[in-house]
Design a protein around this motif. Structure first.
Motif, PDB file in Angstrom:
ATOM      1  N   ASP A  58       0.034  -3.640   0.857  1.00  0.00           N
ATOM      2  CA  ASP A  58       1.395  -3.325   0.421  1.00  0.00           C
ATOM      3  C   ASP A  58       1.389  -1.979  -0.290  1.00  0.00           C
ATOM      4  O   ASP A  58       0.481  -1.679  -1.073  1.00  0.00           O
ATOM      5  CB  ASP A  58       1.920  -4.405  -0.534  1.00  0.00           C
ATOM      6  CG  ASP A  58       2.153  -5.730   0.167  1.00  0.00           C
ATOM      7  OD1 ASP A  58       2.437  -5.710   1.378  1.00  0.00           O
ATOM      8  OD2 ASP A  58       2.043  -6.777  -0.489  1.00  0.00           O
ATOM      9  N   TRP A  59       2.430  -1.175  -0.032  1.00  0.00           N
ATOM     10  CA  TRP A  59       2.625   0.119  -0.686  1.00  0.00           C
ATOM     11  C   TRP A  59       3.965   0.080  -1.418  1.00  0.00           C
ATOM     12  O   TRP A  59       4.950  -0.449  -0.894  1.00  0.00           O
ATOM     13  CB  TRP A  59       2.671   1.254   0.338  1.00  0.00           C
ATOM     14  CG  TRP A  59       1.387   1.515   1.063  1.00  0.00           C
ATOM     15  CD1 TRP A  59       0.652   0.631   1.797  1.00  0.00           C
ATOM     16  CD2 TRP A  59       0.705   2.774   1.149  1.00  0.00           C
ATOM     17  NE1 TRP A  59      -0.442   1.252   2.332  1.00  0.00           N
ATOM     18  CE2 TRP A  59      -0.435   2.563   1.952  1.00  0.00           C
ATOM     19  CE3 TRP A  59       0.963   4.046   0.636  1.00  0.00           C
ATOM     20  CZ2 TRP A  59      -1.330   3.597   2.245  1.00  0.00           C
ATOM     21  CZ3 TRP A  59       0.073   5.072   0.932  1.00  0.00           C
ATOM     22  CH2 TRP A  59      -1.055   4.844   1.719  1.00  0.00           C
ATOM     23  N   ARG A  60       4.002   0.640  -2.603  1.00  0.00           N
ATOM     24  CA  ARG A  60       5.271   0.708  -3.328  1.00  0.00           C
ATOM     25  C   ARG A  60       6.298   1.480  -2.494  1.00  0.00           C
ATOM     26  O   ARG A  60       6.049   2.585  -2.033  1.00  0.00           O
ATOM     27  CB  ARG A  60       5.098   1.411  -4.673  1.00  0.00           C
ATOM     28  CG  ARG A  60       6.370   1.464  -5.525  1.00  0.00           C
ATOM     29  CD  ARG A  60       6.172   2.295  -6.769  1.00  0.00           C
ATOM     30  NE  ARG A  60       5.253   1.687  -7.714  1.00  0.00           N
ATOM     31  CZ  ARG A  60       5.602   0.957  -8.763  1.00  0.00           C
ATOM     32  NH1 ARG A  60       6.897   0.705  -8.986  1.00  0.00           N
ATOM     33  NH2 ARG A  60       4.695   0.457  -9.584  1.00  0.00           N
ATOM     34  N   GLY A  61       7.449   0.850  -2.306  1.00  0.00           N
ATOM     35  CA  GLY A  61       8.544   1.508  -1.612  1.00  0.00           C
ATOM     36  C   GLY A  61       8.395   1.592  -0.114  1.00  0.00           C
ATOM     37  O   GLY A  61       9.306   2.050   0.573  1.00  0.00           O
ATOM     38  N   MET A  62       7.251   1.174   0.431  1.00  0.00           N
ATOM     39  CA  MET A  62       7.011   1.285   1.868  1.00  0.00           C
ATOM     40  C   MET A  62       6.719  -0.056   2.528  1.00  0.00           C
ATOM     41  O   MET A  62       6.640  -0.146   3.747  1.00  0.00           O
ATOM     42  CB  MET A  62       5.856   2.260   2.128  1.00  0.00           C
ATOM     43  CG  MET A  62       6.140   3.685   1.684  1.00  0.00           C
ATOM     44  SD  MET A  62       4.749   4.804   1.970  1.00  0.00           S
ATOM     45  CE  MET A  62       4.706   4.856   3.759  1.00  0.00           C
ATOM     46  N   GLY A  63       6.533  -1.089   1.721  1.00  0.00           N
ATOM     47  CA  GLY A  63       6.227  -2.394   2.274  1.00  0.00           C
ATOM     48  C   GLY A  63       4.791  -2.487   2.749  1.00  0.00           C
ATOM     49  O   GLY A  63       3.920  -1.693   2.371  1.00  0.00           O
ATOM     50  N   ARG A  64       4.537  -3.461   3.592  1.00  0.00           N
ATOM     51  CA  ARG A  64       3.182  -3.693   4.080  1.00  0.00           C
ATOM     52  C   ARG A  64       2.878  -2.808   5.282  1.00  0.00           C
ATOM     53  O   ARG A  64       3.657  -2.745   6.229  1.00  0.00           O
ATOM     54  CB  ARG A  64       2.985  -5.163   4.461  1.00  0.00           C
ATOM     55  CG  ARG A  64       1.515  -5.529   4.710  1.00  0.00           C
ATOM     56  CD  ARG A  64       1.321  -7.028   4.669  1.00  0.00           C
ATOM     57  NE  ARG A  64      -0.091  -7.398   4.708  1.00  0.00           N
ATOM     58  CZ  ARG A  64      -0.896  -7.409   3.656  1.00  0.00           C
ATOM     59  NH1 ARG A  64      -0.421  -7.055   2.465  1.00  0.00           N
ATOM     60  NH2 ARG A  64      -2.164  -7.772   3.762  1.00  0.00           N
ATOM     61  N   ILE A  65       1.735  -2.157   5.228  1.00  0.00           N
ATOM     62  CA  ILE A  65       1.266  -1.309   6.317  1.00  0.00           C
ATOM     63  C   ILE A  65      -0.073  -1.868   6.775  1.00  0.00           C
ATOM     64  O   ILE A  65      -1.028  -1.969   5.990  1.00  0.00           O
ATOM     65  CB  ILE A  65       1.110   0.158   5.873  1.00  0.00           C
ATOM     66  CG1 ILE A  65       2.442   0.697   5.326  1.00  0.00           C
ATOM     67  CG2 ILE A  65       0.629   1.010   7.035  1.00  0.00           C
ATOM     68  CD1 ILE A  65       2.345   2.103   4.759  1.00  0.00           C
ATOM     69  N   GLU A  66      -0.137  -2.253   8.021  1.00  0.00           N
ATOM     70  CA  GLU A  66      -1.358  -2.860   8.536  1.00  0.00           C
ATOM     71  C   GLU A  66      -2.510  -1.856   8.560  1.00  0.00           C
ATOM     72  O   GLU A  66      -2.322  -0.672   8.810  1.00  0.00           O
ATOM     73  CB  GLU A  66      -1.116  -3.419   9.942  1.00  0.00           C
ATOM     74  CG  GLU A  66      -0.152  -4.597   9.964  1.00  0.00           C
ATOM     75  CD  GLU A  66      -0.561  -5.708   9.004  1.00  0.00           C
ATOM     76  OE1 GLU A  66      -1.765  -6.036   8.951  1.00  0.00           O
ATOM     77  OE2 GLU A  66       0.320  -6.245   8.309  1.00  0.00           O
TER      78      GLU A  66
END
Length: 367
Positions: free
Chosen positions: A273-281
Motif C-alpha cells: 500500500d502507498w499513501r494516496g495511491m492505494g495498493r500497487i502489486e
C-alpha cells in the motif's frame, strides 16, 4: 566546494535552459520521481527557467510521504506497548497516520527513539535484553540494503529481541501505476539517481518500451537536472523512448551488485500500500521466509495495518502528480511544517515542505 560549484554554475545553467528552449516545439509534461530532485528544482527555480509549455510534475519520490497511514498506525500500536522500544528515522516521527503520529505517541509515554542507522537499533536491543526493540524500516531501494545488512548482523550476533516493521517500496512499479492512471499526463520521467546507484537502470527499460516514454536517470544538482530535462525533451522531440543515464558519474547499468545481492537475500517482493495511491502489486519488500523471525508483525500478530481513511489533505493527489502544493487551500495557512496536516509537509523531501521553504511568500493564500 570546487566540484559542487561546477554543478551550480549559473552561466552553464542558462546555457542548458537556452538549449531546451531552442529544441522545444510543443508542450511537454515531465515528472521527477525523487523528492530530492523536487527540492533542488524548487530551491533553484529550475521550473521557472524552462520555456512556456514545459511542465514539471512532482512524483511519489519521498519515502516518508508514501508510507501508508495504516502502517504508521501499526507502528504506534507496537510502540505503545510497555515492553517495546521503537526506533525510527527522525522524519518519520512527525508523519501522521490516520489519527496521530509517533511523536504524539511518544508524548503519551511510548518509548520512541530516533536513530541514524538501523544498526543503532540492533545496539539498543543488545543493551536492553529484557525488552523488544523494533526498527521502522522505510524507504526506497536506496535504504533497503542497509536494512538487509542489519538483519544479517542481528542474525550473526544472535540478537533475539530485535525485529523490523518493514515498509520498503520499489520505484519502477510505482512509475508503472502512475502511467496506467488516465488522470496523469506524464510524457517523460527524470529517474532518481540515488536509487539507480543501487539498482542500476535496466528495470526501467521495459517501462520505457511499454509506455513509449523517455526516462533519464539524473543527479540532484541544478546542472544535473537541466541536462536531464534537455535529454528527455530531445527524446520527446525526436520521437524516441529510451532510458538514458545523465548521472554516469555514480550510476552503472547494473547498479551495485553487492547491495542488490543483500536485498535479494533478505527480502521478497510483495504487494504494498502507498499513501494516496492505494495498493500497487509487486511494489514492496517484505522479509523472506528465511528471515521472518525478524518481522515485527509476526512477533505482534494482534496488530494489523488498517486502510487509509478519507482526509481533506490532498497529499495523495500531490504524490500522484495530479495537483501541486499551491492547489491546497490549507497550504501555509492551516498546514505548515510546525503543524502539518499531511506527510508532504512533514518530510524534508516532501513537495509541500519544499514549496513552503522556498516559495511561501509567493504562494501563501491572501485574506
Amino acid at each position: 566546494m570546487k566540484h559542487l560549484d561546477e554543478y551550480r554554475d549559473p552561466a552553464a545553467a542558462r546555457r542548458y535552459a537556452d538549449g531546451i528552449a531552442a529544441i522545444v516545439t510543443r508542450p511537454w509534461t515531465i515528472m521527477e520521481i525523487c523528492g530530492g530532485q523536487t527540492h533542488s528544482i524548487v530551491r533553484h527555480g529550475i521550473d521557472h527557467m524552462l520555456p512556456e509549455g514545459v511542465t514539471l510534475l512532482h512524483g511519489p519520490g519521498c519515502p516518508v510521504c508514501v508510507t501508508p497511514p495504516g502502517m504508521i498506525d501499526a507502528a504506534i500500536a507496537i510502540a505503545s506497548r510497555p515492553d517495546v522500544i521503537f526506533c525510527s528515522f527522525g522524519d518519520m516521527l512527525r508523519v501522521p497516520g490516520n489519527d496521530r503520529s509517533l511523536l504524539a505517541a511518544k508524548a503519551r509515554g511510548a518509548d520512541v527513539r530516533m536513530v541514524y542507522s538501523p544498526l543503532d537499533a540492533v545496539q539498543i536491543a543488545q543493551d536492553n535484553p529484557g525488552r523488544e526493540v523494533v526498527f521502522f524500516a522505510i524507504g526506497f531501494e536506496t535504504t533497503a540494503p542497509a536494512t538487509a545488512m542489519t538483519v544479517l548482523q542481528a542474525e550473526s550476533r544472535g540478537v533475539a529481541n530485535f525485529s523490523l516493521l518493514v515498509s520498503h517500496v520499489l520505484v519502477p512499479p510505482a512509475m508503472d501505476a502512475l502511467l496506467g492512471d488516465p488522470a496523469n499526463g506524464v510524457q517523460g520521467f527524470l529517474a532518481a539517481g540515488h536509487v539507480c546507484t543501487i539498482t542500476g537502470y535496466r528495470d526501467y527499460e521495459p517501462i520505457a518500451r511499454r509506455y513509449s516514454i523517455p526516462i533519464v536517470v539524473t543527479g540532484f544538482e541544478p546542472l544535473d537536472l537541466l541536462q536531464g530535462l534537455y535529454m528527455v525533451i530531445r527524446q520527446l522531440e525526436e520521437g524516441r523512448c529510451e532510458v538514458e543515464n545523465q548521472y554516469n558519474r555514480s550510476v552503472r547499468p547494473d547498479g551495485n551488485p553487492a547491495a542488490r545481492e543483500a536485498m535479494e537475500r533478505v527480502f521478497a517482493v510483495q504487494g504494498q500500500d502507498w499513501r494516496g495511491m492505494g495498493r500497487i502489486e509487486a511494489s514492496g519488500l517484505g522479509l523472506s521466509e528465511r528471515y521472518v523471525t525478524f518481522d515485527a508483525l509476526r512477533r505482534f500478530p494482534m496488530i494489523v495495518p488498517g486502510p487509509e481513511r478519507a482526509s481533506d489533505c490532498i497529499s495523495g493527489e500531490i504524490l500522484r502528480g495530479v495537483r501541486k502544493p499551491c492547489d491546497c487551500p490549507a497550504f501555509a495557512r492551516g498546514c505548515t511544517p510546525g503543524h502539518p496536516l499531511g506527510a508532504t509537509m512533514v518530510s524534508s523531501e516532501g513537495a509541500c515542505a519544499a514549496y513552503y521553504r522556498y516559495r511561501r511568500t509567493a504562494l501563501e493564500p491572501t485574506a
